[in-house]
Design a protein around this motif. Structure first.
Motif, mmCIF file in Angstrom:
data_model
loop_
_atom_site.group_PDB
_atom_site.id
_atom_site.type_symbol
_atom_site.label_atom_id
_atom_site.label_comp_id
_atom_site.label_asym_id
_atom_site.label_seq_id
_atom_site.Cartn_x
_atom_site.Cartn_y
_atom_site.Cartn_z
ATOM 1 N N ASP A 1 -75.056 37.695 -34.901
ATOM 2 C CA ASP A 1 -73.675 37.553 -35.478
ATOM 3 C C ASP A 1 -73.080 38.804 -34.448
ATOM 4 O OD1 ASP A 1 -74.378 40.379 -35.566
ATOM 5 O OD2 ASP A 1 -75.026 40.415 -36.647
ATOM 6 N N THR A 2 -73.227 39.020 -33.240
ATOM 7 C CA THR A 2 -72.098 39.688 -32.072
ATOM 8 C C THR A 2 -72.879 38.962 -30.624
ATOM 9 O OG1 THR A 2 -73.020 41.522 -33.287
ATOM 10 C CG2 THR A 2 -72.171 41.468 -30.632
ATOM 11 N N VAL A 3 -72.042 38.615 -30.069
ATOM 12 C CA VAL A 3 -72.351 38.378 -28.624
ATOM 13 C C VAL A 3 -71.309 39.374 -27.224
ATOM 14 C CG1 VAL A 3 -71.006 36.923 -26.370
ATOM 15 C CG2 VAL A 3 -71.630 35.426 -28.619
ATOM 16 N N ILE A 4 -72.337 39.923 -26.560
ATOM 17 C CA ILE A 4 -72.044 41.047 -25.864
ATOM 18 C C ILE A 4 -72.138 40.345 -24.269
ATOM 19 C CG2 ILE A 4 -73.111 42.543 -24.697
ATOM 20 C CD1 ILE A 4 -74.063 43.102 -27.426
ATOM 21 N N HIS A 5 -70.997 39.744 -23.691
ATOM 22 C CA HIS A 5 -70.611 38.919 -23.073
ATOM 23 C C HIS A 5 -70.696 39.613 -21.517
ATOM 24 C CE1 HIS A 5 -69.109 35.676 -20.612
ATOM 25 N NE2 HIS A 5 -68.149 36.287 -19.702
ATOM 26 N N MET A 6 -71.814 39.899 -20.903
ATOM 27 C CA MET A 6 -71.716 40.386 -19.203
ATOM 28 C C MET A 6 -71.931 40.289 -18.512
ATOM 29 S SD MET A 6 -71.746 43.345 -21.224
ATOM 30 C CE MET A 6 -71.750 44.627 -19.772
ATOM 31 N N ALA A 7 -71.604 38.821 -18.561
ATOM 32 C CA ALA A 7 -71.819 37.635 -16.952
ATOM 33 C C ALA A 7 -70.748 37.903 -16.335
ATOM 34 C CB ALA A 7 -72.579 35.628 -17.095
ATOM 35 N N GLY A 8 -70.521 37.974 -15.073
ATOM 36 C CA GLY A 8 -69.513 38.305 -14.276
ATOM 37 C C GLY A 8 -69.481 38.143 -12.769
ATOM 38 N N ILE A 9 -69.642 37.387 -11.631
ATOM 39 C CA ILE A 9 -68.806 38.094 -10.566
ATOM 40 C C ILE A 9 -68.654 39.184 -10.047
ATOM 41 C CG2 ILE A 9 -68.640 36.891 -7.902
ATOM 42 C CD1 ILE A 9 -70.817 35.633 -9.854
ATOM 43 N N LEU A 10 -69.110 40.534 -9.565
ATOM 44 C CA LEU A 10 -68.243 41.688 -8.703
ATOM 45 C C LEU A 10 -67.250 41.180 -8.093
ATOM 46 C CD1 LEU A 10 -71.134 43.648 -9.215
ATOM 47 C CD2 LEU A 10 -69.788 43.402 -11.308
ATOM 48 N N SER A 11 -66.295 42.649 -7.341
ATOM 49 C CA SER A 11 -65.185 42.708 -7.014
ATOM 50 C C SER A 11 -65.239 42.537 -5.358
ATOM 51 C CB SER A 11 -64.402 44.218 -7.545
ATOM 52 O OG SER A 11 -64.922 44.614 -6.411
ATOM 53 N N ALA A 12 -66.217 42.388 -4.450
ATOM 54 C CA ALA A 12 -66.539 42.506 -3.638
ATOM 55 C C ALA A 12 -67.152 41.027 -2.898
ATOM 56 C CB ALA A 12 -67.248 42.943 -2.773
ATOM 57 N N LYS A 13 -68.118 41.091 -4.082
ATOM 58 C CA LYS A 13 -68.279 39.257 -3.852
ATOM 59 C C LYS A 13 -67.090 37.592 -4.504
ATOM 60 C CE LYS A 13 -72.718 39.822 -2.308
ATOM 61 N NZ LYS A 13 -73.439 39.873 -1.534
ATOM 62 N N GLY A 14 -66.404 38.702 -5.176
ATOM 63 C CA GLY A 14 -65.584 37.906 -5.798
ATOM 64 C C GLY A 14 -64.400 37.347 -4.587
ATOM 65 N N GLU A 15 -63.878 38.904 -3.743
ATOM 66 C CA GLU A 15 -63.066 38.031 -2.889
ATOM 67 C C GLU A 15 -63.918 37.146 -1.606
ATOM 68 O OE1 GLU A 15 -60.090 39.164 -2.358
ATOM 69 O OE2 GLU A 15 -60.614 38.690 -4.581
ATOM 70 N N GLU A 16 -65.341 37.636 -1.390
ATOM 71 C CA GLU A 16 -65.550 36.061 -0.646
ATOM 72 C C GLU A 16 -65.460 34.667 -0.455
ATOM 73 O OE1 GLU A 16 -69.343 37.387 -0.372
ATOM 74 O OE2 GLU A 16 -69.431 39.739 0.503
ATOM 75 N N ASN A 17 -65.738 34.594 -2.642
ATOM 76 C CA ASN A 17 -65.273 33.378 -3.454
ATOM 77 C C ASN A 17 -64.571 33.629 -4.375
ATOM 78 O OD1 ASN A 17 -66.215 30.559 -4.107
ATOM 79 N ND2 ASN A 17 -68.062 30.106 -3.441
ATOM 80 N N PRO A 18 -63.139 32.996 -3.510
ATOM 81 C CA PRO A 18 -62.481 33.099 -5.105
ATOM 82 C C PRO A 18 -62.788 32.049 -6.045
ATOM 83 C CG PRO A 18 -61.393 33.809 -3.237
ATOM 84 C CD PRO A 18 -62.767 33.084 -2.673
ATOM 85 N N ASN A 19 -62.567 31.345 -5.978
ATOM 86 C CA ASN A 19 -62.321 29.936 -6.916
ATOM 87 C C ASN A 19 -64.284 29.894 -7.220
ATOM 88 O OD1 ASN A 19 -60.194 28.531 -5.594
ATOM 89 N ND2 ASN A 19 -61.058 27.483 -4.792
ATOM 90 N N PHE A 20 -64.634 30.035 -6.958
ATOM 91 C CA PHE A 20 -66.094 30.482 -7.632
ATOM 92 C C PHE A 20 -66.127 31.355 -8.563
ATOM 93 C CE2 PHE A 20 -70.874 32.259 -7.996
ATOM 94 C CZ PHE A 20 -71.180 31.249 -9.071
ATOM 95 N N ALA A 21 -65.958 32.478 -8.095
ATOM 96 C CA ALA A 21 -65.897 34.086 -9.574
ATOM 97 C C ALA A 21 -64.390 33.425 -10.678
ATOM 98 C CB ALA A 21 -64.810 35.322 -8.316
ATOM 99 N N TRP A 22 -63.556 32.744 -10.218
ATOM 100 C CA TRP A 22 -62.553 32.515 -11.191
ATOM 101 C C TRP A 22 -63.557 31.630 -12.417
ATOM 102 C CZ3 TRP A 22 -58.032 34.216 -13.257
ATOM 103 C CH2 TRP A 22 -57.566 33.097 -13.599
ATOM 104 N N ASP A 23 -64.039 30.615 -11.621
ATOM 105 C CA ASP A 23 -64.903 29.608 -12.468
ATOM 106 C C ASP A 23 -65.901 30.841 -13.135
ATOM 107 O OD1 ASP A 23 -65.131 27.790 -13.182
ATOM 108 O OD2 ASP A 23 -67.449 27.320 -11.892
ATOM 109 N N ILE A 24 -66.968 31.349 -13.106
ATOM 110 C CA ILE A 24 -67.200 32.149 -13.902
ATOM 111 C C ILE A 24 -66.802 33.179 -14.968
ATOM 112 C CG2 ILE A 24 -69.294 33.573 -13.912
ATOM 113 C CD1 ILE A 24 -70.256 31.438 -12.992
#
Length: 316
Positions: A68-91
């Motif tokens: 009845d509830t989805v808690i959506h915690m999956a993601g790429i964090l800030s510094a890691k995201g800057e290393e691979n922006p396309n992958f971070a955006w995708d996730i």
């Protein structure tokens, strides 16, 4: 909440959130999901593999588990995201859209974790308002700001029960740092115990909002259990427990470890990210709408953090 599916269960927050939720709602009522096989406490209850970009798989799991509830915690964090922006955006974007659609199909409540990274250099830095200009300058922050608005849209357009928090830096003795800009505030405690000194990649005088993980976990449950009629904002509530720079956290550590030494070797990338974020947040909306009240200040957190880390490091 009665039956909860958690994405990103092996991550910084998820790995502590899942056991916390199971202690409240029952082990069999919390389904942990991640792209990797579970370890530790996660292996003690229901688990399934899930890439959050796979909306069909997400829908199948939600339906089979009768969540009845989805808690959506999956993601790429800030510094890691800057290393691979396309992958971070995708996730961080495409994955969130897929999970929102799966939640909409099954009429689940949906929690989204935003961040102080959703703000930018033109945001008011001190006592940052709940509603203000954002304009983030990292792919992580742009994704967070975009998904804040999309969650609002899903509530307005589809009457989906979406709710969310803007997390500050989160400090924990359980989960190792995961590539975030605020991670220095976790590393510093480890090195204080093992080395008696720490070299900070964030510069002196750089203030960022922070919170101890137990307060963050309680805030998630408190918001998701709040009376919806009292929620004017629903998504992206500012929350914070403290704001400090590296010198102040070092001073707090010295109250327990008097000879602790702090040095600096500033990382330009993470420093530039930190300087684009607020110094302190106005959390009045969270207090007024659902009773947000963190229990830990800096000194109380330091004592508890060092005590628990010593126990863990001795066992290791």
């Amino acid at each position: 909440m009665k039956r909860i599916l958690v994405t990103g269960a092996g991550g910084q927050i998820g790995s502590e959130l899942v056991p916390y939720l199971r202690s409240i709602y029952g082990e069999s009522n919390v389904l942990a999901t991640d792209v990797k096989a579970p370890e530790g406490d996660l292996a003690q209850g229901p688990f399934d593999l899930l890439d959050v970009r796979d909306g069909r798989r997400a829908s199948e799991l939600i339906g089979a588990f009768k969540a009845d509830t989805v808690i959506h915690m999956a993601g790429i964090l800030s510094a890691k995201g800057e290393e691979n922006p396309n992958f971070a955006w995708d996730i961080n974007v495409n994955g969130t859209v897929a999970m929102l659609e799966a939640a909409r199909e099954h009429r689940c409540a949906f929690f989204f974790p935003s961040s102080i990274a959703a703000f930018g250099p033109t945001t008011p830095r001190v006592n940052t308002p709940q509603d203000t200009i954002q304009r983030p300058t990292t792919v992580y922050g742009i994704a967070k700001a975009s998904m804040e608005m999309l969650c609002d849209y899903y509530h307005l357009k589809f009457n989906l029960d979406t709710r969310g928090l803007r997390f500050p830096g989160l400090i924990s003795y359980v989960t190792p740092p995961g590539g975030g800009t605020t991670d220095y505030a976790v590393h510093i405690y480890y090195d204080a115990i093992t080395k008696g000194s720490y070299t900070s990649f964030i510069a002196k005088g750089t203030y960022m909002d922070m919170m101890y993980m137990p307060d963050a976990l309680e805030a998630i449950v408190q918001l998701m259990e709040a009376d919806p009629s009292k929620l004017k904002h629903r998504n992206a509530f500012n929350i914070s427990a403290m704001s400090f720079d590296p010198e102040e956290i070092a001073q707090s550590i010295r109250k327990v470890i008097p000879d602790f030494k702090l040095e600096y070797d500033v990382d330009p990338l993470r420093q530039s990210i930190a300087e684009s974020w607020p110094d302190s947040l106005d959390c009045s909306a969270a207090r007024e709408e659902w009773g947000f009240a963190p229990k830990y200040d800096l000194d109380r957190m330091t004592v508890h953090m060092l005590e628990k880390l010593k126990e863990r490091l001795v066992k290791a």
